[in-house]
Design a protein around this motif. Structure first.
Motif, mmCIF file in Angstrom:
data_model
loop_
_atom_site.group_PDB
_atom_site.id
_atom_site.type_symbol
_atom_site.label_atom_id
_atom_site.label_comp_id
_atom_site.label_asym_id
_atom_site.label_seq_id
_atom_site.Cartn_x
_atom_site.Cartn_y
_atom_site.Cartn_z
ATOM 1 N N ALA A 158 9.251 0.214 -4.270
ATOM 2 C CA ALA A 158 9.266 -1.027 -5.042
ATOM 3 C C ALA A 158 8.957 -2.215 -4.128
ATOM 4 C CB ALA A 158 10.627 -1.210 -5.707
ATOM 5 N N ILE A 159 9.440 -2.144 -2.888
ATOM 6 C CA ILE A 159 9.219 -3.259 -1.961
ATOM 7 C C ILE A 159 7.828 -3.207 -1.322
ATOM 8 C CG2 ILE A 159 9.967 -4.256 0.247
ATOM 9 C CD1 ILE A 159 12.811 -3.426 -0.494
ATOM 10 N N ALA A 160 7.424 -2.000 -0.890
ATOM 11 C CA ALA A 160 6.261 -1.947 0.004
ATOM 12 C C ALA A 160 4.993 -1.362 -0.603
ATOM 13 C CB ALA A 160 6.627 -1.153 1.264
ATOM 14 N N ALA A 161 5.103 -0.666 -1.751
ATOM 15 C CA ALA A 161 3.909 0.024 -2.254
ATOM 16 C C ALA A 161 3.154 -0.779 -3.307
ATOM 17 C CB ALA A 161 4.288 1.390 -2.826
ATOM 18 N N GLY A 162 3.793 -1.814 -3.848
ATOM 19 C CA GLY A 162 3.087 -2.649 -4.806
ATOM 20 C C GLY A 162 3.515 -2.424 -6.233
ATOM 21 N N ARG A 196 -4.615 3.491 0.926
ATOM 22 C CA ARG A 196 -4.685 2.142 1.495
ATOM 23 C C ARG A 196 -4.420 1.074 0.430
ATOM 24 N NH1 ARG A 196 -10.618 2.617 3.743
ATOM 25 N NH2 ARG A 196 -10.716 3.432 1.624
ATOM 26 N N LYS A 197 -4.493 1.493 -0.857
ATOM 27 C CA LYS A 197 -4.408 0.531 -1.945
ATOM 28 C C LYS A 197 -2.972 0.308 -2.408
ATOM 29 C CE LYS A 197 -8.885 0.180 -3.678
ATOM 30 N NZ LYS A 197 -9.727 1.253 -3.141
ATOM 31 N N ALA A 198 -2.789 -0.848 -3.050
ATOM 32 C CA ALA A 198 -1.514 -1.087 -3.717
ATOM 33 C C ALA A 198 -1.483 -0.226 -4.974
ATOM 34 C CB ALA A 198 -1.368 -2.547 -4.077
ATOM 35 N N ILE A 199 -0.361 0.397 -5.233
ATOM 36 C CA ILE A 199 -0.206 1.245 -6.416
ATOM 37 C C ILE A 199 1.146 0.915 -7.053
ATOM 38 C CG2 ILE A 199 -1.708 3.158 -5.719
ATOM 39 C CD1 ILE A 199 1.964 3.489 -5.168
ATOM 40 N N ASN A 217 0.830 -1.201 0.000
ATOM 41 C CA ASN A 217 0.000 0.000 0.000
ATOM 42 C C ASN A 217 0.865 1.253 0.000
ATOM 43 O OD1 ASN A 217 0.289 1.085 2.937
ATOM 44 N ND2 ASN A 217 0.091 -1.159 3.093
ATOM 45 N N ALA A 218 0.264 2.346 -0.473
ATOM 46 C CA ALA A 218 1.004 3.601 -0.592
ATOM 47 C C ALA A 218 1.264 4.229 0.774
ATOM 48 C CB ALA A 218 0.214 4.581 -1.466
ATOM 49 N N LEU A 219 0.359 3.994 1.711
ATOM 50 C CA LEU A 219 0.456 4.646 3.018
ATOM 51 C C LEU A 219 1.730 4.240 3.758
ATOM 52 C CD1 LEU A 219 -0.925 6.483 5.089
ATOM 53 C CD2 LEU A 219 -2.040 4.447 6.027
ATOM 54 N N SER A 220 1.914 2.944 3.884
ATOM 55 C CA SER A 220 3.056 2.440 4.644
ATOM 56 C C SER A 220 4.376 2.835 3.987
ATOM 57 C CB SER A 220 2.926 0.916 4.748
ATOM 58 O OG SER A 220 4.122 0.356 5.140
#
Lengths: 315, 257
Positions: free
Chosen positions: A243-247, A257-260, A166-169
């Motif tokens: 690249a690792i955490a956002a999707g 909250r979504k993968a981007i 997700n973009a948030l994390s």
């Protein structure tokens, strides 16, 4: 005595003529200068080379995909059967993670800069400032795993419908990473404000907070804004964490909250994947890279302009 | 007998445990100009900065003894430093206007006191700029950056800025030492004018200046131990013509310093 008939004056005059040693010295100076010049040019030529490659490789791409489609199509699916080449989802992904990062890093970075410059005793400052800067030295891949394996599970407890990627994390972790950039540069700008201005304000009955907010902060504003812009440029270009955490799902959304997928993450995906070189699919990364480069270039130029203006304030 | 505004009793200041000035007893008369003179390093500025507690800003400084202002010990336990500094204004050696407009410089003090009414601020700005003999030169460019003014104008702006908090006392720390002779003359004329309404304490290393502008003169000197002490205080004319202390005479006749 025939050999030493030259007068003292003649000897001193002769010494002014360049001898062999002086000639060697001059050659040495020239060689050193050339070496230093070459060293300085390495990064310039590299940059020019990168821009040239981006442009040269992007030209065939834009011969097949129109600029209008590239800039307005809401879908980005070059790797699928139904191909769309709209960069907007990637730009939105980059914008989203960067916005989250800046929303965290700007307030925290600025407040720590104000604390360090205006409140911290000299001893605390001497310890805290380098400690903050250590944050910038952590490899970004570590931040990436930290985001995926620690921050995301933590956030999921608060936001249950958070996706695994997700973009948030990713954005928040990236924010932590760029806090030192903002705090360090802003602190430099605040600290550079002459203490005579602080004294003037104190002598008028200003409190510490009023001195910091009404005198020092405005006087350092351009340096602070420049630090924000550099941080934004850093966030846009950051690759590993996103690249690792956002999707890797390029969808056009502003929901954190979504993968981007960001522009940088897409470039990683294609260059490390099995897309054959020379194909249209592969050339997309040069088009995306060019856009990315233009974004950061504009931001960096803007920051430089602002810093230059800032230098003129005190003569 | 003059009315006394500020009075120090056995005032001593230490920096890092080392005394800089020691045992200063001085009375500053109301609506007069008192000059503090003496060679470099004799603690003139340190003494001046005790009057508005600017030494508080130096972490290593320790002040002992008393400074009475209107009968209240400024170093007493319940004194509001902010209020002290509003009522005892200060002008510094180097003009230090804020990098804001001329108007905002003067309005700074009133604004932090909570005055927001534009008309009231306009009125204060004009009154203070007039009092500092700067109004005619800047009335058409009030919203220009103060740093565009000349050094002398900047210093008069700093005086106007200090007047805007309606102080009773103005402390001036070598206010003309960074200025050319003409700008210096204007500042001195201004000081004479301001002394009708304000008490002025000026630190200067320029004896002619002290002789020209002040009513009273305090002479300070640091001895072999490099600790500054008040040697002599009295009406300026007496200090410069019939000094009681041999060291004062040596200094004003230029035998040292």
């Amino acid at each position: 005595m025939g050999l030493t008939t030259r007068s003292v004056a003649e000897i001193y005059a002769a010494r002014l003529q360049r001898g062999m040693a002086a000639r060697w010295r001059e050659w040495g100076e020239l060689a050193i200068q050339a070496l230093l010049f070459f060293a300085a040019m390495v990064s310039v030529f590299t940059t020019l080379g990168i821009v040239a490659v981006l442009v040269v490789e992007a030209i065939p791409f834009f011969q097949q995909v129109s600029l209008v489609e590239f800039l307005t199509d809401p879908q980005w699916t070059p790797l699928f059967a139904q191909k769309h080449f709209g960069i907007l989802p990637l730009v939105a992904g980059t914008f989203l993670t960067s916005a989250v990062a800046l929303a965290l890093a700007i307030p925290v970075g600025l407040l720590s800069a104000i604390y360090l410059s205006e409140y911290a005793p000299a001893r605390v400052r001497a310890i805290l400032k380098p400690a903050l800067e250590v944050l910038a030295g952590i490899p970004t891949v570590v931040y990436g795993y930290f985001a995926l394996l620690f921050v995301t599970p933590l956030l999921k407890r608060i936001i249950p419908d958070l996706e695994t990627f997700n973009a948030l994390s990713a954005g928040l972790t990236m924010g932590v990473m760029i806090i030192p950039l903002i705090s360090s540069l802003s602190e430099d700008a605040l600290y550079a404000v002459p203490s005579s201005l602080r004294e003037a304000a104190y002598a008028l009955g200003a409190t510490r907070l009023e001195v910091a907010l009404r005198v020092v902060l405005p006087a350092a504003l351009s340096g602070i804004v420049a630090s924000f812009i550099l941080a934004a440029s850093r966030a846009i270009g950051e690759t590993m964490i996103v690249a690792i955490a956002a999707g890797q799902r390029p969808i056009l959304t502003l929901d954190p909250r979504k993968a981007i997928e960001t522009m940088t993450a897409y470039i990683v995906q294609v260059s490390l994947g099995d897309t054959p070189h020379g194909t249209l699919e592969f050339r997309t990364i040069f088009a995306v890279g060019l856009v990315l480069f233009l974004f950061t270039l504009v931001l960096n130029l803007l920051a430089m302009r602002i810093i230059e203006r800032y230098r003129e304030v005190y003569r | 007998m003059e009315e006394i505004v500020l009075e120090t009793k056995d005032l001593t200041v230490h920096y890092d445990g080392r005394p800089a000035i020691e045992g200063v007893n001085l009375k500053i008369p109301r609506r007069r100009i008192t000059a503090i003179i003496g060679p470099s390093g004799c603690g003139k500025s340190t003494l001046l900065r005790c009057f508005n507690r600017m030494n508080d800003l130096i972490p290593s400084a320790r002040v002992s003894g008393q400074v009475f202002f209107e009968g209240v010990d400024l170093y007493g336990p319940d004194v509001d430093v902010v209020e002290v500094r509003r009522r005892i204004g200060m002008v510094f050696q180097k003009p230090n206007p804020f990098p804001k407009s001329i108007y905002e410089n003067v309005a700074f003090g009133p604004r932090i006191q909570g005055i927001r009414d534009r008309r009231k601020l306009d009125e204060i700005v004009e009154r203070c700029l007039r009092a500092a003999a700067l109004w005619d030169e800047v009335k058409d460019k009030l919203h220009q950056n103060a740093l565009t003014l000349s050094g002398g104008q900047q210093q008069r702006l700093c005086i106007a800025r200090a007047l805007a908090t309606e102080p009773e006392v103005l402390l001036m720390d070598e206010p003309a030492s960074a200025l050319d002779p003409i700008a210096t003359m204007k500042i001195e004329d201004l000081m004479r004018e301001l002394a009708r309404q304000y008490t002025i304490v000026i630190v200067t290393h320029n004896m002619q200046q002290a002789a020209r502008v002040s009513d009273y003169t305090a002479f300070m000197l640091a001895g072999e131990d490099r600790v500054g002490r008040l040697i002599e205080f009295g009406p300026t004319q007496q200090i410069f013509t019939r000094p009681r202390d041999r060291r004062t005479e040596d200094y004003i006749t230029g035998r040292f310093g």
